[in-house]
Design a protein around this motif. Structure first.
Motif, PDB file in Angstrom:
ATOM      1  N   PRO A 269       0.837  -1.207   0.000  1.00 24.86           N
ATOM      2  CA  PRO A 269       0.000   0.000   0.000  1.00 24.86           C
ATOM      3  C   PRO A 269       0.868   1.252   0.000  1.00 24.86           C
ATOM      4  CG  PRO A 269      -0.728  -1.546   1.689  1.00 24.86           C
ATOM      5  CD  PRO A 269       0.588  -2.043   1.187  1.00 24.86           C
ATOM      6  N   HIS A 272      -2.023   4.297   4.204  1.00 25.20           N
ATOM      7  CA  HIS A 272      -2.760   3.447   5.141  1.00 25.20           C
ATOM      8  C   HIS A 272      -3.047   4.306   6.359  1.00 25.20           C
ATOM      9  CE1 HIS A 272      -3.713   0.284   8.014  1.00 25.20           C
ATOM     10  NE2 HIS A 272      -3.725  -0.587   7.025  1.00 25.20           N
ATOM     11  N   ILE A 338      -7.189   2.472   2.707  1.00 26.24           N
ATOM     12  CA  ILE A 338      -5.935   1.976   2.148  1.00 26.24           C
ATOM     13  C   ILE A 338      -5.839   2.415   0.694  1.00 26.24           C
ATOM     14  CG2 ILE A 338      -4.487  -0.070   1.765  1.00 26.24           C
ATOM     15  CD1 ILE A 338      -6.274  -1.545   3.783  1.00 26.24           C
ATOM     16  N   TYR A 340      -3.545   2.248  -2.983  1.00 29.42           N
ATOM     17  CA  TYR A 340      -2.550   1.527  -3.772  1.00 29.42           C
ATOM     18  C   TYR A 340      -2.250   2.335  -5.019  1.00 29.42           C
ATOM     19  CZ  TYR A 340      -3.512  -2.625  -0.919  1.00 29.42           C
ATOM     20  OH  TYR A 340      -3.659  -3.517   0.121  1.00 29.42           O
TER      21      TYR A 340
END
Length: 431
Positions: A269, A272, A338, A340
């Motif tokens: 990630p 977070h 989260i 990405y």
């Protein structure tokens, strides 16, 4: 046998009365009570399964043994000759009858039920509209249509007809209808319903939610006003999905591994951080998170519900945004956000959350809903969001107005009643 049936039926009516009172009614209305008594549920149950993990049951072989299950307030799954579950259920009685009560069937009405299944609800509707009214049930499963037709004939329901066919086409022969019921979660409203329901007529419609696996839905009572339908009220619900052309969108959740760019961003990630939504219960999203999820689905084209094997319920499914052009993903899980890949998806989700909080954290009850033909949908604007779903579109208009905060004051919603539920003390995420 007759005495046993009467005992179970009396107990069943008592259950329904209690369930109606819990929903704020003054008990089971007398007309509906009489209709249920005259269309006993056991006359429409044959091979069934009461629970997913229970063995197949055969009412016809051992009726006395199964009376308690049939006259309970639970869903019964219809089974085919090979005991495989059919894509149709005998819905939870108290819930579906309460919805029917909201529809307002009156003597003399012409009504249609799309997805008539066992025929039990059509039989109840036939009693409500009386001898001067007429009910048409449309069922796509041939075995169910034929069996329900026989069951209705044996009950003497002469004002109810079952038609085997695709419910998306309705049944033009008996139109126009004063009332219509759809018993499956619809993504795109079948075009035939715009034509076959009379102006001023009402439609009970489960509207599938984006990422709801085809079962989670708004169940709306809509009134036809000219060339469109306007929601009079809506409640959450779960129905089997409506099948056919145009109904595929929004049915399935996406697995992260299916994103073509996931192998390049999914290892670690890039952000977070805590997320107040759902933080109180690590296994579920609370009322505010549920409301934000619906708002995100209404307003953000990149909204996605993710499939991580946790089940179908909205209370457990992670959700967020996918920005395919930027190869960026933002995922909301209970208590955590989260990210990405690049930050675009997280930034967009932050901005959406700030907009939602500034509007007063509206839930479904804060919006007026219209269902229109796609070509008649207005342009989105301030307080207006449009979900285009193929041949139809959902138009959401925010009815709750919240004054802007004073200059220099952070937009924090705290302990303020709103349609999503009680105050949650949530602070919108920082940019």
């Amino acid at each position: 046998m007759e005495l046993e049936i009467e005992e179970h039926l009396t107990r069943f009516l008592g259950m329904l009365d209690t369930a109606f009172r819990r929903r704020g009614e003054d008990g089971l209305p007398e007309r509906l009570r009489q209709a249920v008594r005259e269309a006993p549920r056991h006359r429409f149950v044959h091979r069934f399964r009461a629970d997913r993990d229970r063995p197949a049951e055969d009412f016809d072989a051992e009726p006395q043994r199964h009376l308690a299950a049939v006259y309970s307030d639970r869903v019964l799954a219809h089974l085919g000759p090979d005991d495989a579950a059919l894509d149709s259920t005998n819905s939870q009685p108290s819930y579906v009858l309460w919805l029917l009560h909201r529809l307002g069937l009156e003597p003399g009405h012409r009504a249609i039920e799309i997805g008539s299944g066992s025929g039990w609800l059509a039989a109840v509707m036939g009693r409500l509209v009386g001898g001067d009214g007429h009910v048409v049930g449309v069922e796509i499963l041939g075995d169910l249509a034929r069996r329900s037709r026989d069951d209705l004939a044996s009950l003497g329901s002469a004002n109810v007809a079952i038609v085997e066919g695709d419910g998306a086409a309705g049944h033009a022969t008996a139109a126009p209808y004063d009332r219509a019921v759809v018993t499956a979660a619809v993504w795109d409203l079948p075009a035939a319903l715009f034509e076959q329901i009379a102006v001023g007529g009402r439609l009970l419609l489960p509207i599938a939610l984006a990422g709801g696996a085809g079962r989670d839905c708004h169940v709306a009572v809509l009134r036809r006003e000219g060339d469109r339908f306007r929601a009079l009220e809506a409640v959450p619900g779960r129905f089997v999905r409506f099948t056919g052309p145009g109904q595929e969108r929004g049915v399935e959740r996406r697995r992260l591994e299916e994103l073509p760019f996931w192998p390049g961003i999914g290892a670690t990630p890039t952000s977070h951080r805590p997320l107040p939504l759902g933080a109180r219960d690590p296994a579920r999203f609370g009322g505010a998170a549920y409301a934000f999820r619906l708002f995100l689905g209404q307003t953000e084209p990149g909204f996605t519900a993710f499939d991580d094997g946790a089940g179908e319920e909205l209370s457990t499914a992670p959700f967020g945004l996918v920005d395919a052009a930027a190869e960026s993903v933002a995922i909301c899980r209970p208590g955590v956000l989260i990210g990405y890949g690049p930050p675009e998806a997280v930034r967009r989700l932050d901005a959406a959350c700030r907009r939602w909080a500034a509007l007063g954290m509206p839930g479904p009850a804060a919006f007026d809903l219209e269902v229109v033909r796609a070509e008649q949908a207005p342009q989105p604007g301030r307080g207006v969001w449009v979900e285009r779903r193929g041949a139809s579109a959902l138009v959401w208009r925010l009815t709750l107005t919240v004054p802007p905060p004073r200059a220099g004051r952070r937009k924090t919603i705290r302990d303020r009643p709103h349609p999503a539920g009680p105050g949650t003390g949530i602070t919108p995420p920082a940019p």
